[in-house]
Design a protein around this motif. Sequence first.
Motif, PDB file in Angstrom:
ATOM      1  N   VAL A  18       0.882  14.585   8.992  1.00  0.00           N
ATOM      2  CA  VAL A  18       0.831  14.408   7.540  1.00  0.00           C
ATOM      3  C   VAL A  18       1.968  13.504   7.062  1.00  0.00           C
ATOM      4  CG1 VAL A  18       2.138  16.511   6.997  1.00  0.00           C
ATOM      5  CG2 VAL A  18       0.502  15.582   5.330  1.00  0.00           C
ATOM      6  N   ASP A  19       3.136  13.612   7.664  1.00  0.00           N
ATOM      7  CA  ASP A  19       4.280  12.785   7.271  1.00  0.00           C
ATOM      8  C   ASP A  19       4.108  11.318   7.639  1.00  0.00           C
ATOM      9  OD1 ASP A  19       5.515  15.041   6.265  1.00  0.00           O
ATOM     10  OD2 ASP A  19       6.753  15.366   8.046  1.00  0.00           O
ATOM     11  N   ASP A  20       3.127  11.013   8.457  1.00  0.00           N
ATOM     12  CA  ASP A  20       2.878   9.634   8.867  1.00  0.00           C
ATOM     13  C   ASP A  20       1.938   8.893   7.925  1.00  0.00           C
ATOM     14  OD1 ASP A  20       4.458   9.786  11.222  1.00  0.00           O
ATOM     15  OD2 ASP A  20       2.836  10.900  12.197  1.00  0.00           O
ATOM     16  N   ALA A  21       1.314   9.594   7.002  1.00  0.00           N
ATOM     17  CA  ALA A  21       0.318   8.960   6.132  1.00  0.00           C
ATOM     18  C   ALA A  21       0.924   7.828   5.299  1.00  0.00           C
ATOM     19  CB  ALA A  21      -0.339   9.996   5.223  1.00  0.00           C
ATOM     20  N   GLU A  22       2.049   8.079   4.667  1.00  0.00           N
ATOM     21  CA  GLU A  22       2.663   7.047   3.827  1.00  0.00           C
ATOM     22  C   GLU A  22       3.165   5.857   4.649  1.00  0.00           C
ATOM     23  OE1 GLU A  22       6.003   6.518   0.327  1.00  0.00           O
ATOM     24  OE2 GLU A  22       5.297   8.517   0.810  1.00  0.00           O
ATOM     25  N   PRO A  23       3.887   6.080   5.767  1.00  0.00           N
ATOM     26  CA  PRO A  23       4.283   4.926   6.583  1.00  0.00           C
ATOM     27  C   PRO A  23       3.084   4.158   7.141  1.00  0.00           C
ATOM     28  CG  PRO A  23       5.574   6.850   7.194  1.00  0.00           C
ATOM     29  CD  PRO A  23       4.515   7.313   6.242  1.00  0.00           C
ATOM     30  N   LEU A  24       2.009   4.861   7.469  1.00  0.00           N
ATOM     31  CA  LEU A  24       0.802   4.204   7.953  1.00  0.00           C
ATOM     32  C   LEU A  24       0.208   3.320   6.866  1.00  0.00           C
ATOM     33  CD1 LEU A  24      -1.427   3.857  10.104  1.00  0.00           C
ATOM     34  CD2 LEU A  24      -2.484   5.933   9.185  1.00  0.00           C
ATOM     35  N   LEU A  25       0.126   3.853   5.664  1.00  0.00           N
ATOM     36  CA  LEU A  25      -0.384   3.070   4.540  1.00  0.00           C
ATOM     37  C   LEU A  25       0.491   1.848   4.289  1.00  0.00           C
ATOM     38  CD1 LEU A  25      -2.346   2.652   2.199  1.00  0.00           C
ATOM     39  CD2 LEU A  25      -0.897   4.182   0.838  1.00  0.00           C
ATOM     40  N   GLN A  26       1.799   2.027   4.318  1.00  0.00           N
ATOM     41  CA  GLN A  26       2.718   0.909   4.092  1.00  0.00           C
ATOM     42  C   GLN A  26       2.587  -0.147   5.175  1.00  0.00           C
ATOM     43  OE1 GLN A  26       4.700   0.705   1.206  1.00  0.00           O
ATOM     44  NE2 GLN A  26       4.642  -1.400   1.925  1.00  0.00           N
ATOM     45  N   ALA A  27       2.474   0.289   6.423  1.00  0.00           N
ATOM     46  CA  ALA A  27       2.339  -0.659   7.536  1.00  0.00           C
ATOM     47  C   ALA A  27       1.071  -1.483   7.388  1.00  0.00           C
ATOM     48  CB  ALA A  27       2.334   0.087   8.862  1.00  0.00           C
ATOM     49  N   LEU A  28      -0.019  -0.855   6.979  1.00  0.00           N
ATOM     50  CA  LEU A  28      -1.272  -1.576   6.801  1.00  0.00           C
ATOM     51  C   LEU A  28      -1.253  -2.451   5.553  1.00  0.00           C
ATOM     52  CD1 LEU A  28      -3.730   1.224   7.938  1.00  0.00           C
ATOM     53  CD2 LEU A  28      -3.153  -0.883   9.173  1.00  0.00           C
ATOM     54  N   ALA A  29      -0.575  -1.998   4.506  1.00  0.00           N
ATOM     55  CA  ALA A  29      -0.469  -2.792   3.274  1.00  0.00           C
ATOM     56  C   ALA A  29       0.397  -4.028   3.485  1.00  0.00           C
ATOM     57  CB  ALA A  29       0.102  -1.935   2.142  1.00  0.00           C
ATOM     58  N   ASP A  30       1.410  -3.910   4.333  1.00  0.00           N
ATOM     59  CA  ASP A  30       2.306  -5.037   4.614  1.00  0.00           C
ATOM     60  C   ASP A  30       1.640  -6.120   5.456  1.00  0.00           C
ATOM     61  OD1 ASP A  30       4.334  -3.820   3.204  1.00  0.00           O
ATOM     62  OD2 ASP A  30       5.410  -3.108   4.994  1.00  0.00           O
ATOM     63  N   ARG A  31       0.553  -5.760   6.114  1.00  0.00           N
ATOM     64  CA  ARG A  31      -0.144  -6.702   7.009  1.00  0.00           C
ATOM     65  C   ARG A  31      -1.645  -6.671   6.729  1.00  0.00           C
ATOM     66  NH1 ARG A  31       4.033  -4.210   9.388  1.00  0.00           N
ATOM     67  NH2 ARG A  31       5.521  -5.455  10.572  1.00  0.00           N
ATOM     68  N   PRO A  32      -2.067  -7.271   5.625  1.00  0.00           N
ATOM     69  CA  PRO A  32      -3.499  -7.270   5.280  1.00  0.00           C
ATOM     70  C   PRO A  32      -4.331  -7.856   6.422  1.00  0.00           C
ATOM     71  CG  PRO A  32      -2.200  -8.192   3.494  1.00  0.00           C
ATOM     72  CD  PRO A  32      -1.277  -8.015   4.658  1.00  0.00           C
ATOM     73  N   GLY A  33      -5.449  -7.230   6.680  1.00  0.00           N
ATOM     74  CA  GLY A  33      -6.333  -7.695   7.736  1.00  0.00           C
ATOM     75  C   GLY A  33      -5.978  -7.193   9.117  1.00  0.00           C
ATOM     76  N   ALA A  34      -4.917  -6.399   9.216  1.00  0.00           N
ATOM     77  CA  ALA A  34      -4.534  -5.859  10.522  1.00  0.00           C
ATOM     78  C   ALA A  34      -5.599  -4.875  11.003  1.00  0.00           C
ATOM     79  CB  ALA A  34      -3.185  -5.152  10.431  1.00  0.00           C
TER      80      ALA A  34
END
Length: 81
Positions: A18-34
């Motif tokens: 559950v604590d990984d949800a926000e970092p996961l979202l940020q990582a994907l938002a920082d790299r569109p199309g990843a």
Amino acid sequence: MTHTFDEGVLVCAGTLAVDDAEPLLQALADRPGAAVDLAGCGHVHGACLQVLMATRVDVRAWPSGPQLAAWLRAALAPQQD
């Protein structure tokens, strides 16, 4: 969660808690199309699943565990607009 980027693919390993949800979202938002590689994942918390669903990320590799892979394939199947 352990994650690294390799040529535009977010490679995740271990447990997506559950604590990984926000970092996961940020990582994907920082790299569109990843895309994402979940081959090394043993568990994906529902909050992380929601991130993957919301971002409609392309899954390049599914978990090796058949039950987790089947559950994620069903949830992340391409959505028709």
